[in-house]
Motif scaffolding. Sequence first.
Motif, PDB file in Angstrom:
ATOM      1  N   HIS A 176       1.116  -1.391   0.056  1.00 24.55           N
ATOM      2  CA  HIS A 176      -0.032   0.242  -0.123  1.00 24.55           C
ATOM      3  C   HIS A 176       0.760   1.202   0.100  1.00 24.55           C
ATOM      4  N   LEU A 177       0.698   2.087  -1.025  1.00 25.80           N
ATOM      5  CA  LEU A 177       1.514   3.407  -1.077  1.00 25.80           C
ATOM      6  C   LEU A 177       0.991   4.570  -1.085  1.00 25.80           C
ATOM      7  N   THR A 178       1.209   5.415  -0.192  1.00 24.82           N
ATOM      8  CA  THR A 178       0.607   6.715  -0.307  1.00 24.82           C
ATOM      9  C   THR A 178       1.802   7.904   0.007  1.00 24.82           C
ATOM     10  N   ALA A 179       1.333   9.003  -0.876  1.00 25.99           N
ATOM     11  CA  ALA A 179       2.278   9.996  -0.953  1.00 25.99           C
ATOM     12  C   ALA A 179       1.733  11.354  -0.514  1.00 25.99           C
ATOM     13  N   PHE A 231       5.042   6.688   1.826  1.00 32.07           N
ATOM     14  CA  PHE A 231       4.877   5.755   2.993  1.00 32.07           C
ATOM     15  C   PHE A 231       4.284   4.236   2.196  1.00 32.07           C
ATOM     16  N   LEU A 232       5.223   3.435   2.176  1.00 35.11           N
ATOM     17  CA  LEU A 232       4.775   2.019   1.703  1.00 35.11           C
ATOM     18  C   LEU A 232       4.779   1.057   2.723  1.00 35.11           C
ATOM     19  N   THR A 262       6.161  -0.595   7.648  1.00 40.12           N
ATOM     20  CA  THR A 262       6.079   0.893   6.841  1.00 40.12           C
ATOM     21  C   THR A 262       7.403   1.501   6.663  1.00 40.12           C
ATOM     22  N   ALA A 263       7.564   1.564   5.421  1.00 37.95           N
ATOM     23  CA  ALA A 263       8.837   2.292   5.041  1.00 37.95           C
ATOM     24  C   ALA A 263       8.689   3.733   4.367  1.00 37.95           C
ATOM     25  N   ALA A 264       9.316   4.751   4.778  1.00 36.91           N
ATOM     26  CA  ALA A 264       9.391   6.194   4.663  1.00 36.91           C
ATOM     27  C   ALA A 264      10.300   6.695   3.771  1.00 36.91           C
ATOM     28  N   LEU A 265       9.723   7.123   2.677  1.00 39.61           N
ATOM     29  CA  LEU A 265      10.629   7.311   1.434  1.00 39.61           C
ATOM     30  C   LEU A 265      10.350   8.766   0.790  1.00 39.61           C
ATOM     31  N   THR A 266      11.681   9.325   0.570  1.00 39.18           N
ATOM     32  CA  THR A 266      11.639  10.872  -0.150  1.00 39.18           C
ATOM     33  C   THR A 266      11.840  10.608  -1.455  1.00 39.18           C
TER      34      THR A 266
END
Length: 310
Positions: free
Chosen positions: A247-250, A291-292, A302-306
């Motif tokens: 699940h991917l939210t940005a 947030f993947l 949950t991984a946080a990515l820029t």
Amino acid sequence: MSQRFRTPRRALAAAAATAALTLTLAACGSGSDSGKGHDSGMAGMDHSASPSPSGSSDGMAAMPGMGTASTGNGLAAAKDGYKMTSTATTLPAGRAADYRFAITGPDGRQVTGFAVDQTKRMHFYAIRSDLSGFQHLHPTMAADGTWTAPLASLQPGTWRLYASFTPDGDAGKGKGKDFVLSRTVKVPGMAMTSSLPKASGTATVDGYTLTVKGAPMAGMAHQLTATVTKDGKPVTDLQPYLDTYAHLTAFHQGDQAFAHLHPETKVDGDHGGPSLTFHAEFARSGNWRLFLQFQTAGKLHTAALTLRVG
């Protein structure tokens, strides 16, 4: 074995981008099931914190993202006759709290009919103005249409709370359309604002390493591919989570515009990975915080990515 995965809440840009993208990612913290009824307990993901008298004010919506599909950019409390309402303007700091809200329809009445999307009738997100403290919840609805979202502990500052839903039943002309509406609340106290982490091509969470490749540009559909490994070996035991393997939210840095992305990979039991392909559309250029969320052995990560979008 892949197929096109429907993205009911993807961003549809109003203008195409004119510059190429450098895709970069940075890891920040990790997430797991935390607190009853929560999907993510990342309430205090600090980066490089510094004291500030408060978080960003509601003026953060002064730079709205480009228009999107029926979801909008998630920055408004009302759209097409539907409105997210709540009497709460503040929430307590440092402890769990319930946030109650409702969705009213074009007739002014509280909506009680919602279609199921990814196994849920309502997806609810909380993010602080500096894009830290992400929470993804699935609130419960009372018979009168009042929703209750059980938030984990919130740090002082300004928070934006998003409701993602699809009206159903006799809700009006919005039936079948996807909406993302939001409101802000203040959490009192001395806010410690965090700087967005520097870019990197990989992210780590709970011992897993995610490598993301792709070159998205604002206003155009592109493909992102995330590869999951652990101890240098490909991960092939991803479990379905909300009818998908990730699940991917940005959220956009500066205005917190919302984007919801999904993998195109077909779900086939507990055999997901190591590569997940995403259909990506971002409304505007700049930095986005991704947030993947993915699941292994019954545990949610949950991984946080820029992400830099050109």
